[in-house]
Design a protein around this motif. Sequence first.
Motif, PDB file in Angstrom:
ATOM      1  N   LYS A  96       0.826  -1.197   0.000  1.00 37.72           N
ATOM      2  CA  LYS A  96       0.000   0.000   0.000  1.00 37.72           C
ATOM      3  C   LYS A  96       0.863   1.251   0.000  1.00 37.72           C
ATOM      4  O   LYS A  96       0.568   2.242  -0.673  1.00 37.72           O
ATOM      5  CB  LYS A  96      -0.918  -0.009   1.230  1.00 37.72           C
ATOM      6  CG  LYS A  96      -1.889   1.174   1.266  1.00 37.72           C
ATOM      7  CD  LYS A  96      -2.793   1.061   2.466  1.00 37.72           C
ATOM      8  CE  LYS A  96      -3.777   2.231   2.519  1.00 37.72           C
ATOM      9  NZ  LYS A  96      -4.665   2.143   3.704  1.00 37.72           N
ATOM     10  N   ALA A  97       1.969   1.225   0.764  1.00 38.39           N
ATOM     11  CA  ALA A  97       2.855   2.389   0.829  1.00 38.39           C
ATOM     12  C   ALA A  97       3.540   2.632  -0.498  1.00 38.39           C
ATOM     13  O   ALA A  97       3.899   3.765  -0.818  1.00 38.39           O
ATOM     14  CB  ALA A  97       3.907   2.197   1.933  1.00 38.39           C
ATOM     15  N   ASN A  98       3.731   1.576  -1.282  1.00 40.87           N
ATOM     16  CA  ASN A  98       4.409   1.718  -2.560  1.00 40.87           C
ATOM     17  C   ASN A  98       3.437   1.866  -3.723  1.00 40.87           C
ATOM     18  O   ASN A  98       3.829   1.758  -4.881  1.00 40.87           O
ATOM     19  CB  ASN A  98       5.321   0.509  -2.794  1.00 40.87           C
ATOM     20  CG  ASN A  98       6.590   0.577  -1.974  1.00 40.87           C
ATOM     21  OD1 ASN A  98       7.557   1.225  -2.352  1.00 40.87           O
ATOM     22  ND2 ASN A  98       6.592  -0.082  -0.822  1.00 40.87           N
ATOM     23  N   ASP A  99       2.168   2.097  -3.447  1.00 42.15           N
ATOM     24  CA  ASP A  99       1.194   2.373  -4.484  1.00 42.15           C
ATOM     25  C   ASP A  99       1.269   3.865  -4.809  1.00 42.15           C
ATOM     26  O   ASP A  99       0.720   4.702  -4.100  1.00 42.15           O
ATOM     27  CB  ASP A  99      -0.209   1.997  -4.007  1.00 42.15           C
ATOM     28  CG  ASP A  99      -1.248   2.227  -5.086  1.00 42.15           C
ATOM     29  OD1 ASP A  99      -0.851   2.471  -6.246  1.00 42.15           O
ATOM     30  OD2 ASP A  99      -2.451   2.156  -4.776  1.00 42.15           O
ATOM     31  N   TYR A 100       1.957   4.184  -5.886  1.00 41.24           N
ATOM     32  CA  TYR A 100       2.216   5.579  -6.217  1.00 41.24           C
ATOM     33  C   TYR A 100       1.173   6.174  -7.160  1.00 41.24           C
ATOM     34  O   TYR A 100       1.387   7.237  -7.729  1.00 41.24           O
ATOM     35  CB  TYR A 100       3.609   5.711  -6.846  1.00 41.24           C
ATOM     36  CG  TYR A 100       4.722   5.315  -5.916  1.00 41.24           C
ATOM     37  CD1 TYR A 100       4.903   5.978  -4.706  1.00 41.24           C
ATOM     38  CD2 TYR A 100       5.594   4.289  -6.242  1.00 41.24           C
ATOM     39  CE1 TYR A 100       5.920   5.622  -3.845  1.00 41.24           C
ATOM     40  CE2 TYR A 100       6.620   3.924  -5.388  1.00 41.24           C
ATOM     41  CZ  TYR A 100       6.781   4.603  -4.194  1.00 41.24           C
ATOM     42  OH  TYR A 100       7.796   4.235  -3.354  1.00 41.24           O
ATOM     43  N   ASN A 101       0.051   5.479  -7.382  1.00 42.96           N
ATOM     44  CA  ASN A 101      -0.973   5.980  -8.278  1.00 42.96           C
ATOM     45  C   ASN A 101      -1.722   7.139  -7.635  1.00 42.96           C
ATOM     46  O   ASN A 101      -2.115   7.078  -6.471  1.00 42.96           O
ATOM     47  CB  ASN A 101      -1.958   4.869  -8.649  1.00 42.96           C
ATOM     48  CG  ASN A 101      -1.288   3.765  -9.445  1.00 42.96           C
ATOM     49  OD1 ASN A 101      -0.395   4.035 -10.238  1.00 42.96           O
ATOM     50  ND2 ASN A 101      -1.710   2.530  -9.221  1.00 42.96           N
ATOM     51  N   ARG A 103      -0.900  10.078  -6.563  1.00 44.65           N
ATOM     52  CA  ARG A 103      -0.320  10.742  -5.407  1.00 44.65           C
ATOM     53  C   ARG A 103      -0.033  12.195  -5.763  1.00 44.65           C
ATOM     54  O   ARG A 103       0.476  12.504  -6.837  1.00 44.65           O
ATOM     55  CB  ARG A 103       0.982  10.072  -4.965  1.00 44.65           C
ATOM     56  CG  ARG A 103       0.843   8.671  -4.423  1.00 44.65           C
ATOM     57  CD  ARG A 103      -0.044   8.593  -3.217  1.00 44.65           C
ATOM     58  NE  ARG A 103       0.312   9.518  -2.148  1.00 44.65           N
ATOM     59  CZ  ARG A 103      -0.341   9.601  -1.009  1.00 44.65           C
ATOM     60  NH1 ARG A 103      -1.367   8.817  -0.775  1.00 44.65           N
ATOM     61  NH2 ARG A 103       0.022  10.466  -0.092  1.00 44.65           N
ATOM     62  N   ASN A 104      -0.372  13.108  -4.852  1.00 47.69           N
ATOM     63  CA  ASN A 104      -0.158  14.534  -5.067  1.00 47.69           C
ATOM     64  C   ASN A 104       0.553  15.117  -3.843  1.00 47.69           C
ATOM     65  O   ASN A 104       0.520  14.531  -2.761  1.00 47.69           O
ATOM     66  CB  ASN A 104      -1.488  15.246  -5.302  1.00 47.69           C
ATOM     67  CG  ASN A 104      -2.283  14.600  -6.419  1.00 47.69           C
ATOM     68  OD1 ASN A 104      -1.865  14.600  -7.563  1.00 47.69           O
ATOM     69  ND2 ASN A 104      -3.437  14.027  -6.074  1.00 47.69           N
ATOM     70  N   LEU A 105       1.166  16.273  -4.030  1.00 47.42           N
ATOM     71  CA  LEU A 105       2.000  16.851  -2.981  1.00 47.42           C
ATOM     72  C   LEU A 105       1.601  18.307  -2.753  1.00 47.42           C
ATOM     73  O   LEU A 105       1.512  19.096  -3.699  1.00 47.42           O
ATOM     74  CB  LEU A 105       3.471  16.768  -3.388  1.00 47.42           C
ATOM     75  CG  LEU A 105       4.518  17.215  -2.366  1.00 47.42           C
ATOM     76  CD1 LEU A 105       4.497  16.317  -1.141  1.00 47.42           C
ATOM     77  CD2 LEU A 105       5.904  17.211  -3.001  1.00 47.42           C
ATOM     78  N   LEU A 106       1.354  18.630  -1.480  1.00 48.24           N
ATOM     79  CA  LEU A 106       1.108  20.012  -1.085  1.00 48.24           C
ATOM     80  C   LEU A 106       2.288  20.498  -0.247  1.00 48.24           C
ATOM     81  O   LEU A 106       2.606  19.900   0.785  1.00 48.24           O
ATOM     82  CB  LEU A 106      -0.183  20.127  -0.270  1.00 48.24           C
ATOM     83  CG  LEU A 106      -0.463  21.520   0.327  1.00 48.24           C
ATOM     84  CD1 LEU A 106      -0.727  22.542  -0.771  1.00 48.24           C
ATOM     85  CD2 LEU A 106      -1.626  21.466   1.308  1.00 48.24           C
ATOM     86  N   VAL A 107       2.920  21.567  -0.689  1.00 45.97           N
ATOM     87  CA  VAL A 107       4.092  22.118  -0.014  1.00 45.97           C
ATOM     88  C   VAL A 107       3.767  23.550   0.415  1.00 45.97           C
ATOM     89  O   VAL A 107       3.383  24.376  -0.424  1.00 45.97           O
ATOM     90  CB  VAL A 107       5.322  22.122  -0.941  1.00 45.97           C
ATOM     91  CG1 VAL A 107       6.534  22.671  -0.200  1.00 45.97           C
ATOM     92  CG2 VAL A 107       5.590  20.726  -1.469  1.00 45.97           C
ATOM     93  N   VAL A 108       3.904  23.821   1.716  1.00 43.95           N
ATOM     94  CA  VAL A 108       3.561  25.146   2.228  1.00 43.95           C
ATOM     95  C   VAL A 108       4.669  25.654   3.152  1.00 43.95           C
ATOM     96  O   VAL A 108       4.904  25.061   4.209  1.00 43.95           O
ATOM     97  CB  VAL A 108       2.228  25.127   3.013  1.00 43.95           C
ATOM     98  CG1 VAL A 108       1.769  26.552   3.294  1.00 43.95           C
ATOM     99  CG2 VAL A 108       1.160  24.358   2.267  1.00 43.95           C
ATOM    100  N   PRO A 109       5.367  26.732   2.797  1.00 43.18           N
ATOM    101  CA  PRO A 109       6.249  27.401   3.765  1.00 43.18           C
ATOM    102  C   PRO A 109       5.375  28.129   4.780  1.00 43.18           C
ATOM    103  O   PRO A 109       4.493  28.911   4.384  1.00 43.18           O
ATOM    104  CB  PRO A 109       7.053  28.386   2.897  1.00 43.18           C
ATOM    105  CG  PRO A 109       6.847  27.928   1.482  1.00 43.18           C
ATOM    106  CD  PRO A 109       5.479  27.320   1.454  1.00 43.18           C
ATOM    107  N   TYR A 179       4.977  12.037  -7.899  1.00 37.28           N
ATOM    108  CA  TYR A 179       3.733  12.763  -7.670  1.00 37.28           C
ATOM    109  C   TYR A 179       3.168  13.294  -8.989  1.00 37.28           C
ATOM    110  O   TYR A 179       3.892  13.837  -9.829  1.00 37.28           O
ATOM    111  CB  TYR A 179       3.964  13.911  -6.685  1.00 37.28           C
ATOM    112  CG  TYR A 179       4.449  13.421  -5.348  1.00 37.28           C
ATOM    113  CD1 TYR A 179       3.561  12.857  -4.437  1.00 37.28           C
ATOM    114  CD2 TYR A 179       5.791  13.480  -4.992  1.00 37.28           C
ATOM    115  CE1 TYR A 179       3.995  12.382  -3.200  1.00 37.28           C
ATOM    116  CE2 TYR A 179       6.238  13.007  -3.766  1.00 37.28           C
ATOM    117  CZ  TYR A 179       5.332  12.462  -2.884  1.00 37.28           C
ATOM    118  OH  TYR A 179       5.775  11.982  -1.676  1.00 37.28           O
ATOM    119  N   ASP A 180       1.854  13.148  -9.136  1.00 40.06           N
ATOM    120  CA  ASP A 180       1.195  13.638 -10.341  1.00 40.06           C
ATOM    121  C   ASP A 180       1.161  15.165 -10.382  1.00 40.06           C
ATOM    122  O   ASP A 180       1.421  15.776 -11.415  1.00 40.06           O
ATOM    123  CB  ASP A 180      -0.235  13.087 -10.411  1.00 40.06           C
ATOM    124  CG  ASP A 180      -0.261  11.578 -10.582  1.00 40.06           C
ATOM    125  OD1 ASP A 180       0.705  11.032 -11.163  1.00 40.06           O
ATOM    126  OD2 ASP A 180      -1.225  10.939 -10.125  1.00 40.06           O
TER     127      ASP A 180
END
Length: 207
Positions: A96-101, A103-109, A179-180
Amino acid sequence: MFRKKTVVSDGGKCGLKMKQLQLTVIVCTVMLYIVYRTTNYQHKQTEMETRTHPFGTVKELLLNSRGLDGLPRGIIHATSDLELRPLWSTSSSRSKANDYNNRNLLVVPVGIEQKDNVDATVRKFLPANFTIILFHYDGNVDGWWDLEWSNEAIHIVAQNQTKWWFPKRFLHPDVVSIYDYIFLWDEDLGVEHFNPRSALKSYTSKF
């Protein structure tokens, strides 16, 4: 009478040594088991990540690196990601941890003064399958632990740095390639009229 006391004393010492020996054997067995499980886990992780990442292999990385031959197997990877993983996990949770389908990333300073606004932003993004990274440019991390999602986020802290200092150093292509979509979000940007799921659908249909 003296001989009997000596025999009893020697017997007690012998029994004590046997107990110490048994304890030593138990401790060594436990340590060997821990080392075995850790090495086995690292080996499986290496195999899975080599299959899932198409941007290079560990072997190619080692060929281009010097002085790394002495490192244990599983330390060096051609690529990585920003997903949290427990040290001890079952095969199903590893899959499950290696299911990269999707996946999105939110980056906030972030700074602590914008805590409420960041809280509202993260609550919007988490249900849309986003991994959360907070760059704490003011050095204050402790003030965020009372938020219920805080343990699910990745916190990176460095004092007296600009907001752009963080992404230039931590968002390397080999780390974020899985990440998509990556949203580099300003902490004071409101989300009252923003829906991450709708935005993703719109981007996907256009691109």
